[in-house]
Each structure stands twice: as C-alpha cells, then as structure tokens.
Write an enzyme that holds these catalytic residues in place. Structure first.
Site, PDB file in Angstrom:
ATOM      1  N   GLU A  39       0.843  -1.193   0.000  1.00 14.04           N
ATOM      2  CA  GLU A  39       0.000   0.000   0.000  1.00 14.04           C
ATOM      3  C   GLU A  39       0.880   1.246   0.000  1.00 14.04           C
ATOM      4  O   GLU A  39       2.102   1.170   0.094  1.00 14.04           O
ATOM      5  CB  GLU A  39      -0.921  -0.008   1.237  1.00 14.04           C
ATOM      6  CG  GLU A  39      -2.086   0.928   1.139  1.00 14.04           C
ATOM      7  CD  GLU A  39      -3.172   0.612   2.152  1.00 14.04           C
ATOM      8  OE1 GLU A  39      -4.147   1.381   2.225  1.00 14.04           O
ATOM      9  OE2 GLU A  39      -3.052  -0.397   2.872  1.00 14.04           O
ATOM     10  N   GLY A 103      -0.129   1.405  17.190  1.00 16.60           N
ATOM     11  CA  GLY A 103      -0.123   2.198  15.968  1.00 16.60           C
ATOM     12  C   GLY A 103       0.352   3.613  16.216  1.00 16.60           C
ATOM     13  O   GLY A 103       0.285   4.121  17.338  1.00 16.60           O
ATOM     14  N   ASP A 125      -4.021   4.959   9.276  1.00 19.30           N
ATOM     15  CA  ASP A 125      -4.022   4.340   7.955  1.00 19.30           C
ATOM     16  C   ASP A 125      -3.488   5.254   6.864  1.00 19.30           C
ATOM     17  O   ASP A 125      -2.760   4.813   5.991  1.00 19.30           O
ATOM     18  CB  ASP A 125      -5.433   3.871   7.583  1.00 19.30           C
ATOM     19  CG  ASP A 125      -5.428   2.944   6.388  1.00 19.30           C
ATOM     20  OD1 ASP A 125      -5.329   3.441   5.246  1.00 19.30           O
ATOM     21  OD2 ASP A 125      -5.490   1.714   6.581  1.00 19.30           O
ATOM     22  N   ASN A 172     -10.431   5.263   6.209  1.00 17.85           N
ATOM     23  CA  ASN A 172      -9.240   4.647   5.625  1.00 17.85           C
ATOM     24  C   ASN A 172      -8.466   5.640   4.778  1.00 17.85           C
ATOM     25  O   ASN A 172      -7.431   6.151   5.178  1.00 17.85           O
ATOM     26  CB  ASN A 172      -9.666   3.431   4.813  1.00 17.85           C
ATOM     27  CG  ASN A 172      -8.512   2.590   4.322  1.00 17.85           C
ATOM     28  OD1 ASN A 172      -7.559   3.096   3.748  1.00 17.85           O
ATOM     29  ND2 ASN A 172      -8.575   1.291   4.555  1.00 17.85           N
ATOM     30  N   ASP A 217     -10.787   1.575   0.049  1.00 15.60           N
ATOM     31  CA  ASP A 217      -9.479   1.680   0.698  1.00 15.60           C
ATOM     32  C   ASP A 217      -8.934   3.087   0.480  1.00 15.60           C
ATOM     33  O   ASP A 217      -9.661   4.063   0.637  1.00 15.60           O
ATOM     34  CB  ASP A 217      -8.551   0.593   0.144  1.00 15.60           C
ATOM     35  CG  ASP A 217      -7.472   0.179   1.137  1.00 15.60           C
ATOM     36  OD1 ASP A 217      -6.616   1.007   1.464  1.00 15.60           O
ATOM     37  OD2 ASP A 217      -7.490  -0.984   1.574  1.00 15.60           O
ATOM     38  N   SER A 218      -7.687   3.219   0.085  1.00 17.27           N
ATOM     39  CA  SER A 218      -7.065   4.539  -0.040  1.00 17.27           C
ATOM     40  C   SER A 218      -7.549   5.274  -1.287  1.00 17.27           C
ATOM     41  O   SER A 218      -8.086   4.674  -2.221  1.00 17.27           O
ATOM     42  CB  SER A 218      -5.547   4.390  -0.069  1.00 17.27           C
ATOM     43  OG  SER A 218      -5.077   3.899   1.167  1.00 17.27           O
TER      44      SER A 218
END
Length: 307
Positions: A39, A103, A125, A172, A217-218
């Site tokens: 990613e 995280g 994220d 995200n 997602d991204s």
C-alpha cells in the site's frame, strides 16, 4: 440457475459497468510470496516511487527507470500502510501497529533515519498534508454499529493534535482537493465515500455507497480533481469527478478469475497521466504487484508540495 465461484466472486454491479473502463497491466513485481499487503504509493520530487509492505514492516523506494528498489525503513512490529512526503522531504509513515507496538505515525529523514513518533496509540491508515505543513490522518477503528474512528489534525509544528471529524466507521483513505477546499474520506467498514467542505464541515455528505464485502481503501486526486478510490478485495479502482459522481474505473488484470483483488492505493504520477496501483493476491499465485494504467487527468504535483 448456475454460477461460477471464480467469475461471480466479485461481480461488478450493473450501475458501475462504466463505458470508461480500462484494465491495468503489471508493472513491478514486489513479491510472489503470500500473504503480503502492499500500500501507500507516492512519488518523490525525483520521480521515484515509495510504497509500504505492511506484513514485512518495510518501506521501499523504487527507481522508475531501472526498477531497482532500496529498503528505506524497517520495523517488523509496526505494520506500515502508507508513506507520505512532507514538503521538506521527510517521510511520514502511517502504521496500524501490532500486538508488540501500538499504531502511530513515524517521522523519518528522507533516508529513513528515525526522528520522532506522533499519535502513539492510534492505528493510523493514511495522511494528507495541507499547504501550511499541518496534516490530517485517519484513525482506522470503528464499525457501522460503533463508529468510534475519526479524522485528526496535527499542527505544522507537530506539537498539537485535535479531532477534526469524529464518529466514523474505520476511516481509511483521505485526500484534499487541489485547492484544499474539499476533503475526501473513505469509510472502510461503512462502505461510504464522504465529501467534506473544509469551510463548513457540518455540511459534509455521503456522496457514494459502495457495494459488497469490504469497502473502499485509499484514495487520491489528480490535477483535475478527479478522485481515484481503490476497492479492497474487488480488484478495481473507481474514479469520481470533483462533485462525487462516478464516471470510470480501472480493473486489475485477472480480477474476473478471482485474481489480484487486493487493490489498495492509487496514485497518478505527477507530470504524467500514468496511474499506479498497489495490489496483492492472497487467494491465488499472482503475488503482489504495482499495477499501471492510463489515468483520466495529469498527476497532482501538489501531492508533494513543489510550490
């Protein structure tokens, strides 16, 4: 009534079978091992690509001409899922964390030398910078029945943090329009795309609901403010105009056979109309790849703040 588990595994909904559809091609093989999670595609000012390999805990830099790569940063206990470039060249690495380490955001020099940690305890994220050097990040927690995630802002001096938008379902991806008037956020477990006016956050809206298991997602914008959203476990990237209307998509090769479904992060290379997408395959033997496809607009050079 019959069906084929491969060809019908991730069917494209009728309303998303756009005329403007292209299929990406394989560009760079990251690994043939599985499982892997790749990613965070971004480009530096020299045109080199950076990306994160989450399961390995690594960030790589790729020469786009020779396809030679170098390891920039490594921590097996942090699970990096994106890397963003500050205008001064530093790397800001988003980490979901593991049972061994919480995280956080790791800030390093361009060569990957550790400088400091931010937002420790937050599964982060993705990140986007504003023109002042402040940053927004997605706190990747929450579900539709417990929307406890949010968008947080860290000041340009990196000393102050505040919640910008609360009550989200695993936010995200995050992106800003080229003039920074609009924020885009994808809710992974909510299956939604949010369009948020920066001068009036209370008037943000859900402009799209995604179909199927797992969510968006991204995301990133091109120079024309088209938004590219990767669909995890769907093997494709949907493209929206600046008002949030979908008009096109990019398919991963082999997706109709259940291959290359873990599409995670799209980015148009600045100065070109080349779209690059991080993608993995945990179901078959395709491995993990950076895919390449034509983009609808030129790359957004503000992505790394040339000005």
């Amino acid at each position: 009534m019959e069906y084929d588990m491969k060809t019908d595994y991730r069917p494209i909904p009728p309303g998303e079978r756009f005329e403007k559809t292209v299929t990406a091609e394989k560009f760079h093989c990251i690994t043939m091992e599985r499982p892997k999670h790749t990613e965070g595609v971004i480009f530096d000012r020299l045109g080199r690509m950076l990306y994160a390999s989450g399961y390995e805990g690594k960030v790589f830099r790729l020469d786009m001409n020779t396809l030679e790569r170098e390891l920039v940063w490594f921590d097996p206990d942090l699970k990096p899922v994106s890397v963003k470039l500050h205008r001064d060249g530093r790397l800001f690495i988003s980490c979901l964390g593991t049972p061994k380490k919480d995280g956080r955001i790791v800030v390093t020099s361009p060569d990957g030398e550790w400088e400091r940690d931010l937002a420790i305890g937050f599964p982060v994220d993705d990140i986007v910078f504003d023109h002042e050097g402040g940053l927004y990040f997605t706190h990747f927690v929450g579900t539709v029945y417990n929307p406890c995630g949010g968008i947080y802002y860290i000041s340009p001096d990196l000393e102050h943090m505040k919640c910008f938008i609360p009550n989200l379902a695993s936010p995200n991806g995050i992106a800003l329009s080229t003039d920074e008037s609009i924020m885009w956020v994808t809710e992974f477990t909510g299956g939604r795309l949010l369009r948020i006016p920066m001068n009036s956050v209370n008037y943000g809206s859900v402009v799209y609901h995604f179909t199927g298991f797992y969510g968006p997602d991204s995301c990133s914008v091109d120079a024309d403010d088209n938004l590219y959203v990767a669909l995890y476990e769907s093997g494709r990237v949907m493209v929206f105009n600046k008002d949030g209307y979908p008009f096109g998509q990019i398919l991963m090769p082999g997706r109709d056979e259940g291959k290359n479904l873990l599409s995670t992060h799209p980015m148009v290379r600045p100065g070109t109309k080349e779209l690059y997408i991080s993608c993995a395959d945990d179901l078959t033997d395709e491995g993990s790849w950076i895919m390449k496809a034509p983009a609808f607009g030129m790359g957004n050079e503000k992505a790394f703040h040339l000005t």
